[in-house]
Design an enzyme around this catalytic site. Structure first.
Site, PDB file in Angstrom:
ATOM      1  CG  PHE A 198      48.977  19.425  66.797  1.00  0.00           C
ATOM      2  CD1 PHE A 198      49.749  20.360  67.466  1.00  0.00           C
ATOM      3  CD2 PHE A 198      49.618  18.343  66.234  1.00  0.00           C
ATOM      4  CE1 PHE A 198      51.134  20.227  67.564  1.00  0.00           C
ATOM      5  CE2 PHE A 198      50.995  18.194  66.306  1.00  0.00           C
ATOM      6  CZ  PHE A 198      51.743  19.145  66.977  1.00  0.00           C
ATOM      7  CD1 TRP A 210      43.603  22.845  61.592  1.00  0.00           C
ATOM      8  CD2 TRP A 210      45.263  21.368  61.756  1.00  0.00           C
ATOM      9  NE1 TRP A 210      43.059  21.650  61.994  1.00  0.00           N
ATOM     10  CE2 TRP A 210      44.059  20.724  62.095  1.00  0.00           C
ATOM     11  CE3 TRP A 210      46.452  20.638  61.784  1.00  0.00           C
ATOM     12  CZ2 TRP A 210      44.005  19.386  62.462  1.00  0.00           C
ATOM     13  CZ3 TRP A 210      46.391  19.305  62.147  1.00  0.00           C
ATOM     14  CH2 TRP A 210      45.185  18.695  62.474  1.00  0.00           C
ATOM     15  CG  HIS A 211      50.220  20.878  62.205  1.00  0.00           C
ATOM     16  ND1 HIS A 211      49.887  21.146  60.893  1.00  0.00           N
ATOM     17  CD2 HIS A 211      50.324  19.527  62.287  1.00  0.00           C
ATOM     18  CE1 HIS A 211      49.790  20.017  60.225  1.00  0.00           C
ATOM     19  NE2 HIS A 211      50.047  19.015  61.046  1.00  0.00           N
ATOM     20  N   GLY A 212      49.558  24.312  65.301  1.00  0.00           N
ATOM     21  CA  GLY A 212      49.853  24.889  66.606  1.00  0.00           C
ATOM     22  C   GLY A 212      50.049  26.390  66.548  1.00  0.00           C
ATOM     23  N   GLY A 272      48.025  25.620  56.992  1.00  0.00           N
ATOM     24  CA  GLY A 272      48.148  24.246  57.475  1.00  0.00           C
ATOM     25  C   GLY A 272      49.137  24.154  58.619  1.00  0.00           C
TER      26      GLY A 272
END
Length: 472
Positions: free
Chosen positions: A472, A323-325, A320
């Site tokens: 993102f 996933w953001h960066g 997770g």
């Protein structure tokens, strides 16, 4: 195209009335699909092909999955969807991240492989629409969903402009049925939509953008500030990212309501959470529920013993974070939340979390809220910091406790923003659909009008700032 720009309101002023007057469901959906592609292409038309490619792949795979009976064939078809979508996402978002790590490791042993680095532009919203279309294929594979028979409807589901670039990440089982019938907003939806747009703009522009100016100044010059100013900057970032992202989600929901579509609530006063598990049930709800349903449960969830449960929580939050960066800072951010959740799960065991809010103001609850906020606040440091060196410098300067003549100024500013956010959240805490809770119509309209005028005045004199989650 930014929600907090005048060009968007011109766009909305054209799209909404035309959608109302188009006679058939087919005409409305074709028009909304074209409008959604225009909305996305306004940023960079070159990436429209990726959006279309994802739509075509999962539309075809979905129908084939539903028709296939052999489990081995169904798994192969699912792998096609996973590899195609995650392959596109991985190349555009993570290629340079992994090659940069490889280049750095290679330099340690004297190898120069700088030629591996490519100048890749990250398509806006690719993480969001990739997860959305993946959930469609996975749900069909799990036999929880029937495939769409109409490509226009499905393509609109993938590209629906109110939530295309930063969510909420919708499920096909919820959004597709709405898009598969003739859209006709009710009077209540229109009223609620206007309220959501105004409150969302206020959050983004007046709270998020203005607090962000202080945040950028402090985090851009960490070496110039002392402990109190740096901590003020971190608290202000927690305000900025919440106001910015929740503001976007409110505008997205409000815009969708004007078109007769209901999107899910994405934020529910997360900083009033009494523990970290509750925080993730209130923060970015569409992502946290997606990670739970399609990653955590797929890994085994809590069905394979305590140790495996803790590992699954860690893996889910690490991914997770990624996933953001494409940065190790985001991985650390996710890892910290994974540790928090695992520890809370360890102490919680099989007990259910009390979701009632009747005791919001007792001492125990207030202390739990403060502890949870402090834990979350620490993770925001890794989320906001631009490099590991800056993170270490921040921590060192906070530990080396000092104040300056600016400390009181920053404390006042920080406290002012916290009070505003707290007041907004408390008035919304028990409200239906997170709409502000004001029983008197005159007071309600007066406050909304004031918010709109103030926001409009600021927009006229300041350049529109992109939403944080566009990255993102």
């Amino acid at each position: 195209m930014l929600f907090n720009s005048f060009i968007f309101f011109i766009f909305l002023g054209v799209v909404v009335p035309l959608t109302y007057i188009l006679p058939s469901k087919k005409a409305k959906n074709i028009f909304l699909l074209v409008a959604s592609y225009f909305f996305y292409g306004y940023w960079d038309w070159r990436f429209l092909g990726l959006l279309l490619l994802s739509s075509i792949i999962d539309f075809i795979v979905g129908k084939a999955l539903y028709a296939a009976e052999e489990e081995s064939k169904r798994k192969r078809l699912l792998m096609v969807s996973l590899m195609a979508n995650l392959g596109i996402l991985g190349f555009f978002k993570y290629f340079n991240f992994f090659t940069a790590s490889f280049i750095e490791l290679s330099s340690v042993i004297g190898l120069s492989v700088d030629y591996l680095h490519l100048n890749i532009i990250l398509p806006v919203g690719i993480s969001f629409y990739t997860f959305q279309t993946l959930s469609y294929s996975i749900d069909i594979y799990r036999k929880k969903l029937k495939p769409s028979e109409n490509f226009i409807d499905f393509a609109l589901f993938v590209s629906f402009f109110p939530q295309l670039v930063a969510g909420p990440i919708e499920r096909a089982s919820v959004l597709l049925p709405q898009l598969s019938k003739k859209l006709a907003p009710t009077k209540v939806q229109i009223q609620e939509g206007i309220v959501l747009i105004i409150t969302g703009l206020f959050r983004k522009v007046i709270i998020g953008d203005t607090s962000g100016k202080y945040v950028d100044q402090i985090f851009g010059n960490i070496h110039l500030y002392n402990s109190i100013e740096l901590l003020s900057g971190l608290v202000l970032f927690s305000v900025q990212i919440y106001a910015d992202f929740s503001g976007y989600s409110l505008i997205a929901r409000g815009t969708a309501k004007l078109l007769g579509v209901e999107l899910m609530v994405n934020f529910s006063q997360p900083y009033l959470s009494r523990n970290i598990t509750e925080f993730w049930r209130r923060w970015h709800i569409s992502l946290s529920s997606w990670l739970k349903d399609y990653l955590y449960i797929s890994l085994g969830g809590n069905r394979k013993g305590d140790q495996r449960t803790y590992i699954n929580l860690m893996l889910t939050m690490l991914l997770g974070g990624l996933w953001h960066g494409a940065s190790w800072n985001f991985v650390i951010w996710g890892g910290l939340h994974g540790i928090y959740l695992a520890i809370h799960k360890m102490f919680l065991k099989d007990r259910k979390i009390d979701s009632t809010d009747s005791a919001l103001f007792n001492l125990k609850t207030i202390l739990n809220i403060l502890v949870t906020y402090i834990l979350v606040l620490f993770t925001w440091l890794f989320f906001r910091s631009t490099s590991w060196d800056n993170t270490i410098l921040f921590i060192e300067r906070v530990i080396d406790w000092k104040a300056s003549e600016y400390s009181l100024f920053f404390l006042r500013i920080t406290l002012s923003y916290l009070v505003v956010v707290l007041l907004i959240d408390l008035t919304s805490y028990k409200a239906y659909y997170n709409l502000p809770l004001f029983k008197n119509k005159g007071v309600r309209y007066g406050i909304l009008t004031s918010m709109f005028v103030l926001t409009l005045a600021y927009m006229f004199q300041a350049e529109s700032s992109p939403f944080i989650y566009f990255s993102f």
